[in-house]
Enzyme design. Structure first.
Site, short mmCIF file in Angstrom:
data_model
loop_
_atom_site.label_atom_id
_atom_site.label_comp_id
_atom_site.label_asym_id
_atom_site.label_seq_id
_atom_site.Cartn_x
_atom_site.Cartn_y
_atom_site.Cartn_z
N ARG A 18 0.64 -1.09 0.03
CA ARG A 18 -0.11 0.04 0.00
C ARG A 18 0.88 1.39 0.07
O ARG A 18 2.07 1.17 0.09
CB ARG A 18 -1.00 0.08 1.10
CG ARG A 18 -0.19 0.05 2.61
CD ARG A 18 -0.87 0.42 3.73
NE ARG A 18 -1.11 1.93 3.35
CZ ARG A 18 0.00 2.69 3.86
NH1 ARG A 18 1.14 2.33 4.40
NH2 ARG A 18 -0.15 4.04 3.70
N GLY A 19 0.24 2.39 -0.09
CA GLY A 19 1.00 3.62 -0.33
C GLY A 19 0.91 4.05 -1.68
O GLY A 19 1.68 3.17 -2.67
N ALA A 20 0.61 5.14 -2.31
CA ALA A 20 0.50 5.35 -3.60
C ALA A 20 1.86 5.24 -4.30
O ALA A 20 1.91 4.59 -5.21
CB ALA A 20 0.04 6.83 -3.88
N LYS A 36 -6.64 9.13 1.97
CA LYS A 36 -7.49 8.03 2.83
C LYS A 36 -8.59 8.80 3.21
O LYS A 36 -8.55 9.97 3.67
CB LYS A 36 -6.47 7.55 3.84
CG LYS A 36 -7.19 6.60 4.67
CD LYS A 36 -7.53 5.32 3.88
CE LYS A 36 -8.38 4.53 4.97
NZ LYS A 36 -8.98 3.22 4.37
N ASP A 44 -3.15 10.80 -2.56
CA ASP A 44 -2.98 9.79 -3.65
C ASP A 44 -3.34 10.37 -5.14
O ASP A 44 -2.88 9.79 -6.00
CB ASP A 44 -4.10 8.62 -3.42
CG ASP A 44 -3.82 7.78 -2.08
OD1 ASP A 44 -3.21 6.69 -2.53
OD2 ASP A 44 -3.92 8.26 -0.95
N ARG A 96 -6.02 -0.32 -8.49
CA ARG A 96 -6.14 0.87 -7.80
C ARG A 96 -6.46 2.21 -8.48
O ARG A 96 -5.60 2.66 -8.98
CB ARG A 96 -4.84 0.85 -6.94
CG ARG A 96 -4.86 -0.26 -5.88
CD ARG A 96 -5.99 -0.47 -4.82
NE ARG A 96 -6.31 0.64 -4.13
CZ ARG A 96 -5.93 0.98 -2.89
NH1 ARG A 96 -5.04 0.02 -2.37
NH2 ARG A 96 -6.47 1.60 -2.08
#
Length: 338
Positions: free
Chosen positions: A49-51, A236, A225, A85
């Protein structure tokens, strides 16, 4: 042999492994994501995770796939990765860069993926230093979700700024939003704060208003993001609430992100696609600690992964390319590539 190392992603030759972030802080377990299918599964469940990290890992997986499969299959795989995503624009940036290398062949794709990895590391350091410049001695900063080394190839975005401020000897305190429904703040950011030796306190998301009203928050600093051409940004879910609260209480609100998160092709926040996630994430919680369900199994759920904060609520956009106020954003200065 290609060798790359980040806090939650490692590459050794053809072996790509990730630190499963769904198991933190109870377990530090590493797993393979050396195929597109394994990568998609890891990203969907937020093990990766994490852009920035999502984009970088996708580039590496696609480059490795190209080593062993015919060129006519590459585009279809890239399209599948891209759809995993839809909100995080770093994924699109990295895959665009990889597709531009298709004609040069697999070796160039591996080189380009490594370049993107090293670029992100440098971007993180620059924006962390710029963010730290905004933090004063004794500041109490509220943050949301996780924006540290777990989410990037480098020191992180907003958390990177906290780390640099700490290195400079600033006496800061970070309030860590728990970040429902998947607790990235409580599980990941609190873990990173302890690892960095930064004084912090964990709070439930619903406590932010009381915390601000009590005069305990000097600044809010978050990641992103996707940042639109007009400065609106997705992050988020729960970020927009913090921006509204900060505006009401007269607290500076900063967004920290690399230029790769800026999407000049998305005019405004209402144009950002927002991912809807599994309703069971809201009906209960699960992790290395176990699982519990507190809501009725058939309770209707609305579970957007992100919300959009309008540019009018942002004090400044902290990018690796500079710190931009609203006037600079209106002139489009944040879109200029380095």
């Amino acid at each position: 042999m290609l060798e790359l190392n980040a806090r939650s992603l490692r590459v050794q030759g053809e072996r790509i492994v990730y630190l499963d972030q769904t198991l933190l802080p109870q377990q530090e377990a590493w797993f393979s994501c050396s195929t597109p299918e394994l990568w998609q599964d890891a990203v969907r469940k937020l093990a990766i995770r994490g852009a920035p990290l999502i984009g970088l890992s996708a580039a590496l997986v696609l480059a490795q796939y190209a080593q062993h499969h015919a060129p006519e299959t590459w585009q279809a795989v890239s399209d599948r990765l891209r759809a995993t995503r839809p909100t995080a624009v770093n994924l699109m940036y990295c895959l665009d860069a990889m597709e531009a290398c298709f004609s040069a062949g697999p070796s160039r794709m591996i080189e380009r993926a490594a370049e993107l990895f090293m670029e992100d590391r440098a971007l993180c350091q620059r924006m962390a230093e710029r963010g730290a410049d905004l933090l004063a001695e004794g500041d109490r900063i509220l943050t949301h979700c996780n924006t540290g080394a777990l989410a990037t190839a480098g020191v992180g975005t907003a958390i990177g700024a906290f780390a640099v401020a700490q290195q400079r000897g600033r006496n800061i305190t970070v309030y860590v939003d728990e970040t429902r429904p998947l607790l990235q703040g409580g599980r990941l950011t609190a873990w990173e704060m302890a690892d960095l030796g930064i004084r912090h306190q964990l709070v439930c998301d619903s406590m932010a208003a009381s915390l601000m009203a009590a005069g305990k928050v000097d600044k809010v600093m978050v990641g992103a993001d996707r940042i639109c051409a007009n400065g609106d940004f997705a992050n988020k879910v729960g970020t927009y609430m913090l921006a509204v609260l900060a505006h009401h209480h007269g607290i500076p609100f900063y967004v920290v992100a690399p230029y790769t998160t800026v999407d000049p092709n998305t005019a405004r926040g209402s144009d950002i696609p927002i991912e809807q996630r599994d309703p069971n994430e809201v009906r209960g919680v699960a992790g290395a600690f176990g699982a519990v369900q507190w809501a009725p199994a058939d309770a209707p759920v609305w579970n957007p992964a992100f919300d959009v904060t309008p540019a009018s609520l942002v004090s400044a956009w902290v990018l690796d390319t500079g710190v931009f106020d609203a006037a600079a954003i209106a002139r489009g200065e944040h879109i200029v590539r380095p």
